[in-house]
Design an enzyme around this catalytic site. Structure first.
Site, PDB file in Angstrom:
ATOM      1  N   ARG A  53       5.395   1.055   7.080  1.00  0.00           N
ATOM      2  CA  ARG A  53       5.131  -0.172   6.119  1.00  0.00           C
ATOM      3  C   ARG A  53       4.514   0.287   5.054  1.00  0.00           C
ATOM      4  O   ARG A  53       4.406   1.574   4.792  1.00  0.00           O
ATOM      5  CB  ARG A  53       4.029  -1.250   6.689  1.00  0.00           C
ATOM      6  CG  ARG A  53       3.106  -0.835   7.830  1.00  0.00           C
ATOM      7  CD  ARG A  53       1.932   0.060   7.570  1.00  0.00           C
ATOM      8  NE  ARG A  53       1.405  -0.740   6.299  1.00  0.00           N
ATOM      9  CZ  ARG A  53       0.792  -0.013   5.235  1.00  0.00           C
ATOM     10  NH1 ARG A  53       0.382   1.258   5.550  1.00  0.00           N
ATOM     11  NH2 ARG A  53       0.037  -0.390   4.325  1.00  0.00           N
ATOM     12  N   GLY A  54       4.106  -0.376   3.867  1.00  0.00           N
ATOM     13  CA  GLY A  54       3.715   0.269   2.558  1.00  0.00           C
ATOM     14  C   GLY A  54       4.918   0.419   1.960  1.00  0.00           C
ATOM     15  O   GLY A  54       6.126   0.727   2.360  1.00  0.00           O
ATOM     16  N   ALA A  55       4.940  -0.213   0.632  1.00  0.00           N
ATOM     17  CA  ALA A  55       6.217  -0.139  -0.317  1.00  0.00           C
ATOM     18  C   ALA A  55       6.996   1.197  -0.252  1.00  0.00           C
ATOM     19  O   ALA A  55       8.350   1.046   0.078  1.00  0.00           O
ATOM     20  CB  ALA A  55       5.988  -0.829  -1.747  1.00  0.00           C
ATOM     21  N   ARG A  90      12.504  -6.524   4.605  1.00  0.00           N
ATOM     22  CA  ARG A  90      11.049  -7.351   4.112  1.00  0.00           C
ATOM     23  C   ARG A  90      11.571  -7.611   2.654  1.00  0.00           C
ATOM     24  O   ARG A  90      12.129  -6.879   2.026  1.00  0.00           O
ATOM     25  CB  ARG A  90      10.189  -6.236   4.157  1.00  0.00           C
ATOM     26  CG  ARG A  90       9.639  -5.964   5.808  1.00  0.00           C
ATOM     27  CD  ARG A  90       8.442  -5.168   5.900  1.00  0.00           C
ATOM     28  NE  ARG A  90       7.139  -6.056   5.534  1.00  0.00           N
ATOM     29  CZ  ARG A  90       6.187  -5.681   5.349  1.00  0.00           C
ATOM     30  NH1 ARG A  90       5.920  -4.364   5.608  1.00  0.00           N
ATOM     31  NH2 ARG A  90       5.148  -6.529   4.818  1.00  0.00           N
ATOM     32  N   GLN A 203      -4.610  -3.931   8.098  1.00  0.00           N
ATOM     33  CA  GLN A 203      -4.271  -2.695   7.500  1.00  0.00           C
ATOM     34  C   GLN A 203      -5.370  -1.817   6.986  1.00  0.00           C
ATOM     35  O   GLN A 203      -5.503  -0.531   6.983  1.00  0.00           O
ATOM     36  CB  GLN A 203      -3.184  -2.643   6.489  1.00  0.00           C
ATOM     37  CG  GLN A 203      -1.877  -3.173   7.115  1.00  0.00           C
ATOM     38  CD  GLN A 203      -1.676  -4.472   6.917  1.00  0.00           C
ATOM     39  OE1 GLN A 203      -2.767  -5.456   6.822  1.00  0.00           O
ATOM     40  NE2 GLN A 203      -0.525  -5.020   6.744  1.00  0.00           N
ATOM     41  N   ASP A 244       3.137  -3.774  -4.110  1.00  0.00           N
ATOM     42  CA  ASP A 244       4.719  -3.997  -3.606  1.00  0.00           C
ATOM     43  C   ASP A 244       5.708  -4.383  -4.561  1.00  0.00           C
ATOM     44  O   ASP A 244       6.651  -3.930  -4.283  1.00  0.00           O
ATOM     45  CB  ASP A 244       4.738  -5.097  -2.363  1.00  0.00           C
ATOM     46  CG  ASP A 244       4.013  -4.299  -1.295  1.00  0.00           C
ATOM     47  OD1 ASP A 244       2.783  -4.409  -1.098  1.00  0.00           O
ATOM     48  OD2 ASP A 244       4.540  -4.007  -0.225  1.00  0.00           O
ATOM     49  N   ASN A 254       0.812  -7.989  -4.295  1.00  0.00           N
ATOM     50  CA  ASN A 254       0.331  -6.961  -3.397  1.00  0.00           C
ATOM     51  C   ASN A 254      -0.373  -7.888  -2.241  1.00  0.00           C
ATOM     52  O   ASN A 254      -0.236  -9.054  -2.066  1.00  0.00           O
ATOM     53  CB  ASN A 254      -0.998  -6.050  -3.882  1.00  0.00           C
ATOM     54  CG  ASN A 254      -1.438  -5.246  -2.905  1.00  0.00           C
ATOM     55  OD1 ASN A 254      -0.670  -4.198  -2.761  1.00  0.00           O
ATOM     56  ND2 ASN A 254      -2.711  -4.854  -2.494  1.00  0.00           N
ATOM     57  N   LYS A 255      -0.832  -7.101  -1.152  1.00  0.00           N
ATOM     58  CA  LYS A 255      -1.202  -7.820   0.193  1.00  0.00           C
ATOM     59  C   LYS A 255      -2.159  -9.001   0.112  1.00  0.00           C
ATOM     60  O   LYS A 255      -2.790  -9.060  -0.984  1.00  0.00           O
ATOM     61  CB  LYS A 255      -1.995  -6.673   1.080  1.00  0.00           C
ATOM     62  CG  LYS A 255      -2.398  -7.234   2.355  1.00  0.00           C
ATOM     63  CD  LYS A 255      -1.305  -7.805   3.204  1.00  0.00           C
ATOM     64  CE  LYS A 255       0.026  -6.716   3.320  1.00  0.00           C
ATOM     65  NZ  LYS A 255       0.840  -7.516   4.100  1.00  0.00           N
TER      66      LYS A 255
HETATM   67  O1  MRU Z   1       2.811  -5.539   4.580  1.00  0.00           O
HETATM   68  P1  MRU Z   1       2.293  -4.131   4.250  1.00  0.00           P
HETATM   69  O2  MRU Z   1       1.384  -3.308   5.019  1.00  0.00           O
HETATM   70  O3  MRU Z   1       3.602  -3.271   4.126  1.00  0.00           O
HETATM   71  O4  MRU Z   1       1.722  -4.073   2.775  1.00  0.00           O
HETATM   72  C1  MRU Z   1       1.233  -2.888   2.207  1.00  0.00           C
HETATM   73  C2  MRU Z   1       0.581  -3.203   0.914  1.00  0.00           C
HETATM   74  O5  MRU Z   1       0.206  -4.405   0.644  1.00  0.00           O
HETATM   75  C3  MRU Z   1       0.386  -2.012   0.151  1.00  0.00           C
HETATM   76  O6  MRU Z   1      -0.780  -2.345  -0.729  1.00  0.00           O
HETATM   77  C4  MRU Z   1       1.378  -1.614  -1.009  1.00  0.00           C
HETATM   78  O7  MRU Z   1       2.675  -1.509   0.018  1.00  0.00           O
HETATM   79  C5  MRU Z   1       1.073  -0.598  -1.673  1.00  0.00           C
HETATM   80  S1  MRU Z   1       1.687   0.805  -0.941  1.00  0.00           S
HETATM   81  C6  MRU Z   1       1.251   2.172  -1.725  1.00  0.00           C
END
Ligand code: MRU
Length: 369
Positions: A53-55, A90, A203, A244, A254-255
């Site tokens: 996970r993470g963009a 996603r 996370q 993201d 973002n999250k």
């Molecule tokens: O749902 P996730 O865990 O993929 O979400 C991740 C985030 O929100 C991060 O802040 C974002 O992807 C930035 S990654 C460097």
């Protein structure tokens, strides 16, 4: 980054040169396990269930997912099917579509017999570039932290709040929001990180705290609701988060919960920075609230928690009474007006169309107005 002395990226090729290894992020921080992906379906599933996970890491995994498809069947139909399967995993992280678009551009014009090797090479290039972009974000962000540190009494730590995980686990290496923190720590600038636990999937508690701990960065995990209070008490000097998808006008997805931290930071005069590599910018969008698709995830992520028992076993626990409904929007949008600055691989800029255009003139031409 290192885990118990061994250097890792979050994604790499197996010894056989074609299967793809990743760290299983659903098992952290309780278990450090790796998973080997041998099909496009497995890569798509790893993204969907958040093994990765993470963009930026989602984009890198999708690129290797295309390579896995091309190794089996390098036809036009197989390429389009792989792009569609991976693209549907996603919705919010635009790096996914950026990486898939780049793979299509590289492969579509090639003869089928050349596609597999080219796909692996392109996926590897995307990974290497991500490491370089994140390192550059770290260097620019380091200067921002240095400036904040200069305003603190000598020897007093800079207190930085972060949300979710935008560290090396969210990228191929280094991270976005955490890269400046690692470099500041390594440069001897005293830093302390307030880590939002980041419900519902935690996370922050599970991944960011694990990363910072492994690197020796002082940190404290807080309930998501604590950040505003800490800001009112003067205990937060700055916020750095990842994103993201960022519009051409500087709105930031973002999250879930990031927006509330931005509001609290604004109310308390705390600088709020967003760190991002340029593949996270969606140049086609001008209004984040209207245009950025927000992922809705399973209610089970809200109704249940997982943790490790006294016996060391990882278990899932239900929190709600049976019958209560739960909703799970996974991201929110912070309007550009609440963002102090965007930390990119080309430098720090204001969150606005002009600010982004100054740093990326070649991309901004033709972008949404
Ligand atoms: O749902 P996730 O865990 O993929 O979400 C991740 C985030 O929100 C991060 O802040 C974002 O992807 C930035 S990654 C460097």
């Amino acid at each position: 980054m290192k885990i118990q002395g061994q250097a890792y990226r979050t994604i790499w090729l197996a010894q056989d040169g074609w299967r793809v290894c990743v760290i299983d992020q659903t098992r952290l921080p309780f278990r450090f396990e790796t998973v080997t992906l041998s099909s496009t379906e497995a890569a798509a599933e790893a993204i969907r269930v958040m093994v990765v996970r993470g963009a930026p890491l989602i984009g890198a995994t999708a690129a290797y997912g295309v390579a896995l498809a091309m190794r089996v069947e390098p036809s036009d139909a197989a390429l389009e099917a792989a792009l569609a399967m991976l693209g549907g995993t996603r919705p919010t992280a635009v790096n996914l579509h950026w990486a898939l678009g780049r793979m299509r551009e590289r492969l579509a014009g090639l003869a089928p017999e050349d596609r597999s090797a080219a796909a692996y090479a392109e996926a590897a290039a995307i990974c290497d570039e991500d490491v370089a972009l994140c390192r550059a974000i770290g260097e620019h962000g380091l200067e921002v932290i240095r400036d904040v540190a200069a305003q603190r009494p000598a020897g007093k730590a800079v207190n930085i709040l972060t949300h979710c995980n935008a560290g090396w686990l969210a990228t191929v290496d280094w991270g976005t929001a955490l890269a400046p923190i690692y470099l500041a720590h390594d440069a001897g600038i005293p830093v302390h990180v307030w880590v939002d636990e980041t419900r519902p999937r935690n996370q922050g508690a599970a991944l960011t705290a694990f990363e910072l701990g492994a690197h020796g960065v002082p940190h404290t995990v807080i309930a998501d609701n604590a950040g505003g209070h800490l800001m009112q008490q003067g205990q937060v000097d700055m916020v750095i988060v990842g994103t993201d998808r960022t519009t051409a006008t500087g709105d930031v997805a973002n999250k879930i919960g990031t927006y509330l931290k931005a509001l609290a930071a604004h109310d308390n005069g705390v600088p709020f920075y967003v760190a991002l590599p340029s593949p996270t910018i969606d140049w086609s969008l001008s209004d984040g609230l209207r245009d950025i698709p927000i992922e809705e995830r399973s209610a089970r992520e809200v109704t249940h928690l997982s943790g490790v028992g006294e016996d060391g076993e990882v278990r899932s626990f239900r929190l709600l009474a049976p019958g209560s409904n739960a909703a799970n929007p996974a991201f929110d949008v912070t309007p550009a007006r609440l963002v102090t600055g965007l930390i990119t691989e080309r430098g720090v800029t204001e969150a606005s169309a002009d600010g982004l255009a100054r740093l990326f003139p070649e991309r901004a031409a033709g972008a949404a107005d």
